[in-house]
Design a protein around this motif. Sequence first.
Motif, PDB file in Angstrom:
ATOM      1  N   LEU A 126       0.846  -1.189   0.000  1.00 41.99           N
ATOM      2  CA  LEU A 126       0.000   0.000   0.000  1.00 41.99           C
ATOM      3  C   LEU A 126       0.881   1.237   0.000  1.00 41.99           C
ATOM      4  CD1 LEU A 126      -2.938   1.100   0.271  1.00 41.99           C
ATOM      5  CD2 LEU A 126      -2.487   1.253   2.734  1.00 41.99           C
ATOM      6  N   LEU A 127       0.675   2.088  -0.980  1.00 44.75           N
ATOM      7  CA  LEU A 127       1.412   3.343  -1.122  1.00 44.75           C
ATOM      8  C   LEU A 127       0.475   4.491  -0.807  1.00 44.75           C
ATOM      9  CD1 LEU A 127       3.867   5.038  -2.222  1.00 44.75           C
ATOM     10  CD2 LEU A 127       2.851   4.759  -4.490  1.00 44.75           C
ATOM     11  N   SER A 128       0.955   5.475  -0.038  1.00 49.01           N
ATOM     12  CA  SER A 128       0.146   6.653   0.268  1.00 49.01           C
ATOM     13  C   SER A 128       0.877   7.906  -0.167  1.00 49.01           C
ATOM     14  CB  SER A 128      -0.141   6.732   1.774  1.00 49.01           C
ATOM     15  OG  SER A 128       1.045   7.009   2.502  1.00 49.01           O
ATOM     16  N   ALA A 129       0.105   8.937  -0.483  1.00 48.00           N
ATOM     17  CA  ALA A 129       0.658  10.227  -0.880  1.00 48.00           C
ATOM     18  C   ALA A 129      -0.411  11.283  -0.711  1.00 48.00           C
ATOM     19  CB  ALA A 129       1.141  10.190  -2.329  1.00 48.00           C
ATOM     20  N   PRO A 130      -0.024  12.541  -0.485  1.00 49.09           N
ATOM     21  CA  PRO A 130      -1.026  13.606  -0.526  1.00 49.09           C
ATOM     22  C   PRO A 130      -1.788  13.544  -1.842  1.00 49.09           C
ATOM     23  CG  PRO A 130       1.056  14.449   0.304  1.00 49.09           C
ATOM     24  CD  PRO A 130       1.323  13.051  -0.187  1.00 49.09           C
ATOM     25  N   ASP A 171      -2.826  15.579  -3.955  1.00 45.86           N
ATOM     26  CA  ASP A 171      -2.362  16.364  -5.105  1.00 45.86           C
ATOM     27  C   ASP A 171      -1.030  15.880  -5.652  1.00 45.86           C
ATOM     28  OD1 ASP A 171      -0.901  17.150  -2.913  1.00 45.86           O
ATOM     29  OD2 ASP A 171      -0.925  19.288  -3.408  1.00 45.86           O
ATOM     30  N   LYS A 172      -0.422  14.885  -5.006  1.00 42.33           N
ATOM     31  CA  LYS A 172       0.849  14.329  -5.482  1.00 42.33           C
ATOM     32  C   LYS A 172       0.725  12.866  -5.878  1.00 42.33           C
ATOM     33  CE  LYS A 172       3.600  17.469  -2.596  1.00 42.33           C
ATOM     34  NZ  LYS A 172       3.945  18.341  -3.728  1.00 42.33           N
ATOM     35  N   ALA A 173      -0.485  12.372  -5.960  1.00 39.94           N
ATOM     36  CA  ALA A 173      -0.711  10.965  -6.286  1.00 39.94           C
ATOM     37  C   ALA A 173      -0.709  10.766  -7.794  1.00 39.94           C
ATOM     38  CB  ALA A 173      -2.027  10.497  -5.680  1.00 39.94           C
ATOM     39  N   ASN A 174       0.456  10.978  -8.384  1.00 44.09           N
ATOM     40  CA  ASN A 174       0.625  10.801  -9.824  1.00 44.09           C
ATOM     41  C   ASN A 174       2.114  10.795 -10.119  1.00 44.09           C
ATOM     42  OD1 ASN A 174       1.528  13.627 -10.050  1.00 44.09           O
ATOM     43  ND2 ASN A 174      -0.626  14.127  -9.721  1.00 44.09           N
ATOM     44  N   GLY A 175       2.457  10.650 -11.369  1.00 48.48           N
ATOM     45  CA  GLY A 175       3.854  10.764 -11.767  1.00 48.48           C
ATOM     46  C   GLY A 175       4.657   9.495 -11.608  1.00 48.48           C
ATOM     47  N   LYS A 176       5.973   9.657 -11.658  1.00 51.02           N
ATOM     48  CA  LYS A 176       6.893   8.537 -11.793  1.00 51.02           C
ATOM     49  C   LYS A 176       6.752   7.497 -10.684  1.00 51.02           C
ATOM     50  CE  LYS A 176      11.320   8.763 -10.801  1.00 51.02           C
ATOM     51  NZ  LYS A 176      12.759   9.053 -10.822  1.00 51.02           N
ATOM     52  N   LEU A 177       6.820   7.920  -9.429  1.00 47.47           N
ATOM     53  CA  LEU A 177       6.801   6.958  -8.340  1.00 47.47           C
ATOM     54  C   LEU A 177       5.437   6.302  -8.190  1.00 47.47           C
ATOM     55  CD1 LEU A 177       8.938   8.798  -5.623  1.00 47.47           C
ATOM     56  CD2 LEU A 177       9.664   7.069  -7.270  1.00 47.47           C
ATOM     57  N   TRP A 178       4.375   7.051  -8.458  1.00 47.54           N
ATOM     58  CA  TRP A 178       3.028   6.503  -8.302  1.00 47.54           C
ATOM     59  C   TRP A 178       2.741   5.441  -9.355  1.00 47.54           C
ATOM     60  CZ3 TRP A 178       0.029   7.187  -4.199  1.00 47.54           C
ATOM     61  CH2 TRP A 178      -1.323   6.848  -4.275  1.00 47.54           C
ATOM     62  N   GLU A 179       3.239   5.645 -10.553  1.00 47.72           N
ATOM     63  CA  GLU A 179       2.948   4.732 -11.653  1.00 47.72           C
ATOM     64  C   GLU A 179       4.036   3.690 -11.888  1.00 47.72           C
ATOM     65  OE1 GLU A 179       0.165   4.609 -13.174  1.00 47.72           O
ATOM     66  OE2 GLU A 179      -0.741   6.445 -12.390  1.00 47.72           O
ATOM     67  N   GLY A 180       5.159   3.804 -11.175  1.00 39.24           N
ATOM     68  CA  GLY A 180       6.338   3.010 -11.510  1.00 39.24           C
ATOM     69  C   GLY A 180       6.144   1.514 -11.553  1.00 39.24           C
ATOM     70  N   ASN A 181       5.562   0.937 -10.508  1.00 35.76           N
ATOM     71  CA  ASN A 181       5.428  -0.520 -10.484  1.00 35.76           C
ATOM     72  C   ASN A 181       4.480  -1.028 -11.550  1.00 35.76           C
ATOM     73  OD1 ASN A 181       7.245  -1.426  -8.476  1.00 35.76           O
ATOM     74  ND2 ASN A 181       5.872  -0.690  -6.868  1.00 35.76           N
ATOM     75  N   ALA A 239      -5.526  -1.317  -6.986  1.00 34.55           N
ATOM     76  CA  ALA A 239      -6.730  -0.565  -6.639  1.00 34.55           C
ATOM     77  C   ALA A 239      -6.283   0.738  -6.020  1.00 34.55           C
ATOM     78  CB  ALA A 239      -7.616  -1.345  -5.670  1.00 34.55           C
ATOM     79  N   GLU A 240      -6.983   1.820  -6.323  1.00 29.55           N
ATOM     80  CA  GLU A 240      -6.603   3.110  -5.760  1.00 29.55           C
ATOM     81  C   GLU A 240      -7.834   3.974  -5.558  1.00 29.55           C
ATOM     82  OE1 GLU A 240      -4.502   5.997  -8.321  1.00 29.55           O
ATOM     83  OE2 GLU A 240      -4.644   4.488  -9.900  1.00 29.55           O
ATOM     84  N   ALA A 241      -7.718   4.905  -4.617  1.00 27.83           N
ATOM     85  CA  ALA A 241      -8.805   5.843  -4.330  1.00 27.83           C
ATOM     86  C   ALA A 241      -8.260   6.949  -3.444  1.00 27.83           C
ATOM     87  CB  ALA A 241      -9.974   5.143  -3.644  1.00 27.83           C
ATOM     88  N   LYS A 242      -8.989   8.049  -3.386  1.00 33.91           N
ATOM     89  CA  LYS A 242      -8.646   9.155  -2.509  1.00 33.91           C
ATOM     90  C   LYS A 242      -9.533   9.109  -1.277  1.00 33.91           C
ATOM     91  CE  LYS A 242      -6.981  12.209  -6.180  1.00 33.91           C
ATOM     92  NZ  LYS A 242      -7.135  13.504  -6.873  1.00 33.91           N
ATOM     93  N   SER A 243      -8.944   9.498  -0.143  1.00 35.66           N
ATOM     94  CA  SER A 243      -9.671   9.543   1.117  1.00 35.66           C
ATOM     95  C   SER A 243      -9.262  10.814   1.836  1.00 35.66           C
ATOM     96  CB  SER A 243      -9.359   8.308   1.973  1.00 35.66           C
ATOM     97  OG  SER A 243     -10.021   8.388   3.219  1.00 35.66           O
ATOM     98  N   GLY A 244     -10.131  11.821   1.782  1.00 34.78           N
ATOM     99  CA  GLY A 244      -9.782  13.097   2.377  1.00 34.78           C
ATOM    100  C   GLY A 244      -8.654  13.754   1.610  1.00 34.78           C
ATOM    101  N   SER A 245      -7.592  14.129   2.321  1.00 32.35           N
ATOM    102  CA  SER A 245      -6.458  14.809   1.686  1.00 32.35           C
ATOM    103  C   SER A 245      -5.397  13.844   1.192  1.00 32.35           C
ATOM    104  CB  SER A 245      -5.835  15.797   2.672  1.00 32.35           C
ATOM    105  OG  SER A 245      -5.359  15.119   3.830  1.00 32.35           O
ATOM    106  N   TYR A 246      -5.633  12.533   1.341  1.00 31.70           N
ATOM    107  CA  TYR A 246      -4.636  11.540   0.922  1.00 31.70           C
ATOM    108  C   TYR A 246      -5.203  10.602  -0.132  1.00 31.70           C
ATOM    109  CZ  TYR A 246      -0.666  12.496   3.894  1.00 31.70           C
ATOM    110  OH  TYR A 246       0.449  13.072   4.433  1.00 31.70           O
ATOM    111  N   ALA A 247      -4.276  10.022  -0.892  1.00 31.24           N
ATOM    112  CA  ALA A 247      -4.621   9.001  -1.871  1.00 31.24           C
ATOM    113  C   ALA A 247      -3.868   7.724  -1.529  1.00 31.24           C
ATOM    114  CB  ALA A 247      -4.269   9.467  -3.281  1.00 31.24           C
TER     115      ALA A 247
END
Length: 261
Positions: free
Chosen positions: A45-49, A51-61, A81-89
């Motif tokens: 499980l990977l978490s990120a703010p 507004d930063k849940a995209n780009g190289k690290l998010w899509e890498g695997n 599977a992915e989703a946003k919950s409040g201020s985090y994704a």
Amino acid sequence: MRRALKQYAKALGTAVTGPEVWGWHGRTLSSSVQHPDRGSCWLRLLSAPADKANGKLWEGNREAAALFDGHVHKPLLYDTAEAKSGSYAFLAELHQYTAESVTSASPVIHTDPEPPRAWWDSLRRDLEYVSGVSTDRVAVRQEWVDRSVPRFLGMPAPRITDWTTAHGDLHTANLTNGTPYLLDWEGFGKAPAGYDAAMLLAYSLLAPGLAQRVRETFPVLKTEAGRVAQIIVVTELLQSASRGDHPELVPALRDLAAELA
């Protein structure tokens, strides 16, 4: 993170069976899980703010799975599977489970585990395959090199003229002790030739026997391209150390930089 791990385990049709394993700075949480059809799997499980849940690290695997699954020794990616919950994704990844333990608990290794020749041969073949795969992803940018090498090493920044595709985070904590399997592909992309070997070497400097095997296995380190890759890796790790990561490695990195200069 713990609540989300259980939630996504259920969403992916699995049940958590193992102890929790936290990643770097608590950014990931993983555990072994049981799937009704696939049996034992690994849920990451990977978490990120948000507004930063995209780009190289998010899509890498996911992007690595499309390019490398079935071609090199890496755990297969079964589902996400992915989703946003409040201020985090959150991004959950269901991977193939391997019973092999990692070669070391930390990227910085102090004792040579003395892998057999077959381990080195397998790693070399896999990295050769990776280097020949075309990608638009970028692991190292010349602009960063131009800024950072003078800052951390006090020398002119080298120009990268020989680009290949790299795993991007190669060290013994991302290599299992048997096959080896290459883990954690989120940072793969274009890098200077010899970058993976240079990274493995730099993290092995406190285990001289292992460092020597790295040099013997990857002759690219003796070339000008390999020298450039080592300068860049040393700079990266010194920058990381300036933020508190692995300060024990700094003297050895400085010694290597002096040799390269």
